[in-house]
Design a protein around this motif. Sequence first.
Motif, mmCIF file in Angstrom:
data_model
loop_
_atom_site.group_PDB
_atom_site.id
_atom_site.type_symbol
_atom_site.label_atom_id
_atom_site.label_comp_id
_atom_site.label_asym_id
_atom_site.label_seq_id
_atom_site.Cartn_x
_atom_site.Cartn_y
_atom_site.Cartn_z
ATOM 1 N N ILE A 120 -13.392 35.222 13.904
ATOM 2 C CA ILE A 120 -12.176 35.777 14.525
ATOM 3 C C ILE A 120 -12.542 36.583 15.773
ATOM 4 O O ILE A 120 -11.925 36.443 16.828
ATOM 5 N N SER A 121 -13.607 37.406 15.672
ATOM 6 C CA SER A 121 -13.947 38.226 16.847
ATOM 7 C C SER A 121 -14.510 37.355 17.968
ATOM 8 O O SER A 121 -14.330 37.662 19.147
ATOM 9 N N LYS A 123 -13.411 34.507 18.768
ATOM 10 C CA LYS A 123 -12.283 33.861 19.450
ATOM 11 C C LYS A 123 -11.369 34.865 20.150
ATOM 12 O O LYS A 123 -10.828 34.572 21.210
ATOM 13 N N TYR A 124 -11.179 36.044 19.563
ATOM 14 C CA TYR A 124 -10.127 36.935 20.077
ATOM 15 C C TYR A 124 -10.596 38.285 20.618
ATOM 16 O O TYR A 124 -9.795 39.013 21.185
ATOM 17 N N GLY A 125 -11.833 38.687 20.378
ATOM 18 C CA GLY A 125 -12.194 40.029 20.853
ATOM 19 C C GLY A 125 -13.637 40.347 20.540
ATOM 20 O O GLY A 125 -14.436 39.453 20.310
ATOM 21 N N LEU A 159 -7.409 39.934 12.473
ATOM 22 C CA LEU A 159 -6.639 39.414 13.626
ATOM 23 C C LEU A 159 -5.929 40.558 14.345
ATOM 24 O O LEU A 159 -5.840 40.577 15.575
ATOM 25 N N CYS A 162 -8.472 42.680 16.315
ATOM 26 C CA CYS A 162 -8.965 41.956 17.498
ATOM 27 C C CYS A 162 -7.844 41.661 18.497
ATOM 28 O O CYS A 162 -8.083 41.013 19.521
ATOM 29 N N ALA A 164 -5.222 39.663 18.173
ATOM 30 C CA ALA A 164 -4.637 38.314 18.158
ATOM 31 C C ALA A 164 -3.203 38.340 17.629
ATOM 32 O O ALA A 164 -2.408 37.451 17.929
ATOM 33 N N GLU A 182 2.986 34.704 13.812
ATOM 34 C CA GLU A 182 1.804 35.467 13.426
ATOM 35 C C GLU A 182 1.377 35.129 11.994
ATOM 36 O O GLU A 182 0.184 35.020 11.695
ATOM 37 N N TRP A 189 -6.240 31.291 9.228
ATOM 38 C CA TRP A 189 -7.552 31.945 9.093
ATOM 39 C C TRP A 189 -7.879 32.255 7.638
ATOM 40 O O TRP A 189 -9.035 32.186 7.227
#
Length: 397
Positions: A120-121, A123-125, A159, A162, A164, A182, A189
């Motif tokens: 997740i991180s 992809k988003y942060g 999410l 990060c 998202a 959302e 995920w």
Amino acid sequence: MWRRELAVSAPGKVILHGEHAVVLGKVALAVALDLRTFLRLRPGAEGRLSVSLPGVGVRRSWDSPGLRALRGRIAADEDESKSPSVEQLDALREFAGIAAGASAPESLATLAFLYMCLAISAKYGDVPSVEIVVWSELPTGAGLGSSAAYAVCLAAALLMVCGAISCPLQEGESTSRWTEEELTLINSWAFRGERVIHGNPSGVDNAVGTWGGALRYQAGKITPLKRVPTLRILLTNTKVPRSTKTLVAGVKEKILKFPAIMNPVLDSIDAISQECQSVLEAMPANPSPEHYPVLEEFFDINQHHLNVLGVGHPSLDRLCQVTASHSLHSKLTGAGGGGCGITLLPPDTSPLAVEAAKQDLCACGFECWETKIGAPGVTLHSCSSLSAQVLHALAQS
Ligand SMILES: Nc1ncnc2c1ncn2[C@@H]1O[C@H](COP(=O)(O)OP(=O)(O)OP(=O)(O)O)[C@@H](O)[C@H]1O
Ligand SMILES: C[C@@](O)(CCO)CC(=O)[O-]
Ligand SMILES: [Mg+2]
């Protein structure tokens, strides 16, 4: 940098019909349970990520540079199918000091946490500097979707941290939920996290954990059931431990060995789910007691089918016999092989009969309780709105 202290919760589930068959594309009917998993999220020391999972005895902490380096290796292996690859899982195991093939609850929970956090991180942060504690009212590995509730809580929290998905809880509010879009991202995920724990999940458990209520699930298609009657269900935990991953793999093996014999069983389970849906949807408009014997017969037939699939257990046979001696009908729920069974309590069941059945079940060493079904899906809470019991459990870690 994450600055708020919040909690996320997700419900467990009961599968009324369709467990195992749903992994092979058949219909399942599932409902959210009023037992939940809670995740507390708060800012951590800069450059550190900590996780505490009291239910499985995990307490770990890592520094961000180490996690970023690992993330580089994992991201390089990212494949199109979105499933965690063997190479990714090997790299995570090596990093966390988990032996190859280890399937103990703490190993799988740590692996799922690391995988979700890094993927997740990536992809988003950035890797977040937060402290996460997860505690559950659900028994682990008993067929009530504890793995999915865990994965849904992790997906929502990570999410959100990060960036998202939004943080929909305004100052002063006690609970809030995310938008449909959302929720779809959280669910996808959570499904990836379930794959780390289960191997080959259908996705029904994480769908119920995300959306809550009652739903029909088939091959990734989620249809909420509207106007479902309030069924009274007695839930019994045989306390016999088992692994969903192993049971699902066993069913696959049996089908490959005897396709001509096993496929009709799966088709029959599919038909039971569909007929059950029709009955449930007809009940609110026509609340006649004659629906209940039909639902009871569906329980009996499906329980036999699940035994044929090889996911029964002597403890579950005992559970069915004990409830039958009080004229009540039961089936296993979830993956079987032990774990939990459900017993339908029609409205005309006398309180004395329920009490007597409970006593006999407890005398077998089982634990049982009446449940409310149709609980809300993944929810964001202010910590101050949580019950004293939940706060205490999260603070112990
Ligand atoms: N509260 C929790 N904290 C950390 N990990 C958890 C927690 N609850 C479940 N898990 C993880 O999920 C695994 C259990 O998943 P499993 O799918 O075998 O059982 P289940 O989800 O309870 O039952 P079913 O899938 O049949 O509904 C545990 O081994 C652990 O890795
Ligand atoms: C046994 C199974 O059908 C239900 C587990 O709760 C597995 C799955 O659907 O992933
Ligand atoms: Mg599970």
